[in-house]
Design a protein around this motif. Structure first.
Motif, PDB file in Angstrom:
ATOM      1  N   LEU A 185      60.322 -26.264   0.521  1.00  0.00           N
ATOM      2  CA  LEU A 185      59.969 -27.288  -0.311  1.00  0.00           C
ATOM      3  C   LEU A 185      59.576 -28.603   0.432  1.00  0.00           C
ATOM      4  O   LEU A 185      58.525 -29.136   0.291  1.00  0.00           O
TER       5      LEU A 185
ATOM      6  N   PRO B  52      70.634 -30.590   3.066  1.00  0.00           N
ATOM      7  CA  PRO B  52      69.382 -30.681   1.829  1.00  0.00           C
ATOM      8  C   PRO B  52      68.322 -31.338   2.278  1.00  0.00           C
ATOM      9  O   PRO B  52      68.209 -32.476   1.974  1.00  0.00           O
TER      10      PRO B  52
ATOM     11  N   LEU C  90      63.514 -25.872  -6.547  1.00  0.00           N
ATOM     12  CA  LEU C  90      64.496 -25.399  -5.518  1.00  0.00           C
ATOM     13  C   LEU C  90      64.853 -24.079  -5.719  1.00  0.00           C
ATOM     14  O   LEU C  90      64.705 -23.252  -4.718  1.00  0.00           O
TER      15      LEU C  90
ATOM     16  N   HIS D 128      65.131 -25.687  -0.172  1.00  0.00           N
ATOM     17  CA  HIS D 128      65.187 -26.838   0.283  1.00  0.00           C
ATOM     18  C   HIS D 128      64.186 -27.019   1.511  1.00  0.00           C
ATOM     19  O   HIS D 128      63.357 -27.784   1.470  1.00  0.00           O
TER      20      HIS D 128
ATOM     21  N   GLY E 182      61.087 -31.540  -7.412  1.00  0.00           N
ATOM     22  CA  GLY E 182      61.642 -30.763  -6.268  1.00  0.00           C
ATOM     23  C   GLY E 182      62.964 -30.064  -6.759  1.00  0.00           C
ATOM     24  O   GLY E 182      63.116 -28.739  -6.591  1.00  0.00           O
ATOM     25  N   ARG E 183      63.631 -30.799  -7.598  1.00  0.00           N
ATOM     26  CA  ARG E 183      64.986 -29.982  -8.124  1.00  0.00           C
ATOM     27  C   ARG E 183      64.561 -28.848  -8.971  1.00  0.00           C
ATOM     28  O   ARG E 183      65.265 -27.881  -8.931  1.00  0.00           O
TER      29      ARG E 183
ATOM     30  N   ASN F  57      69.044 -21.269  -0.642  1.00  0.00           N
ATOM     31  CA  ASN F  57      68.856 -22.901  -0.685  1.00  0.00           C
ATOM     32  C   ASN F  57      67.682 -23.243   0.282  1.00  0.00           C
ATOM     33  O   ASN F  57      66.930 -24.073  -0.178  1.00  0.00           O
TER      34      ASN F  57
ATOM     35  N   LEU G  59      65.159 -31.672   0.987  1.00  0.00           N
ATOM     36  CA  LEU G  59      64.412 -32.213   0.251  1.00  0.00           C
ATOM     37  C   LEU G  59      65.065 -33.632  -0.014  1.00  0.00           C
ATOM     38  O   LEU G  59      64.372 -34.852  -0.027  1.00  0.00           O
TER      39      LEU G  59
END
Length: 289
Positions: A90, A6, A82, A87, A78-79, A265, A8
């Motif tokens: 971003l 992940p 997404l 991820h 960011g969430r 993702n 981010l």
């Protein structure tokens, strides 16, 4: 899903780790001067070929509240982004926003080589711009001063952010650029860095998410003819039919679905081709049986 990191959250972890290290070095070893020289961004540092400071300045912050504001902004925005960006992309975009903010700030402060810039605000403002452009009319709730709930549409939040940062740039930074006193005392804030991050957010929205063309950036269709041995044989007339899944091997199907979810993702839902979208749509019902 979950095989790929992940990015981010790793990015946020690096920002927090940089701040903790900053506090330790300053409190225990009195190394604020070293950090300003080798990590923070300054025109004099770039003139000394410290080009990494165009990104590393985001690792330093002016205190806990400075870090908290930027960190929460990057986390929540960011969430929200997404599903559309992914991820990996971003995180890459956040770094580009930081670098762009550093470049614009440096150009504004060339006549003040001793000026110093720190903080990841260019990323948080850039992500805010992208979110507001993608969801202009959705009603969101903000906690004003972390206490008072405030409901508004993102487009008004974007206009407010643009007005505040534009005023800081025009009436605080620009007069200082010409050696004049600022017209508004808006504090030692890198307004131009904020605008640099916001500009990247807008450009990404316009030319990547929406594919808008411009007179200086025409969109041309380029067709490359592959050699004969690479061409697929055309299907016989009347043989075209919708894509169907082979459900005899559920394990292989689940593996293919996991691959597609990993792609979402990393790159966002918009990166999927038509076949991958068909697989997800059909597999949704099959795997739930």
């Amino acid at each position: 899903m979950g095989k790929n990191p992940p990015y981010l959250y790793w990015f946020l972890g690096v920002l927090v780790g940089g701040f903790v290290l900053q506090m330790m070095l300053v409190a225990w070893f009195r190394m604020s001067g070293v950090l300003s020289s080798w990590v923070a961004l300054s025109p004099s540092g770039l003139m000394s070929f410290k080009v990494w400071t165009l990104a590393s300045y985001a690792l330093l912050h002016g205190g806990f509240w400075h870090l908290l504001g930027n960190g929460l902004g990057i986390f929540f925005l960011g969430r929200a982004l997404l599903p559309e960006v992914g991820h990996k992309r971003l995180t890459q975009l956040s770094v580009v926003m930081i670098v762009a903010g550093g470049v614009l700030w440096t150009l504004v402060h060339l006549t003040s080589p001793g000026s110093v810039l720190i903080g990841a605000s260019a990323a948080s403002l850039g992500l805010l711009t992208l979110f507001c452009l993608l969801h202009p009319d959705e009603t969101i709730t903000l906690l004003l001063f972390f206490i008072l709930p405030l409901r508004l549409q993102p487009k008004w939040l974007l206009w407010g952010a643009l007005a505040i940062n534009g005023a800081g740039f025009l009436f605080y930074e620009i007069p200082m650029l010409f050696g004049a006193p600022p017209l508004l005392d808006m504090g030692p804030v890198g307004w131009s860095a904020h605008l640099g991050g916001m500009l990247v957010g807008y450009l990404y929205y316009a030319f990547v998410m929406r594919g808008v063309s411009a007179p200086w950036m025409p969109r041309r269709s380029v067709k490359i003819e592959p050699p004969s041995w690479m061409r697929r044989k055309k299907a016989a007339a009347g043989s075209a039919r919708p894509f169907k899944l082979n459900i005899s091997n559920r394990s292989a199907l689940r593996k293919e679905v996991d691959r597609i979810l990993d792609k979402i993702n990393h790159e966002g839902f918009g990166a999927l081709n038509a076949e991958e979208r068909d697989i997800l749509e059909q597999a949704k019902d099959i795997l739930n049986k």
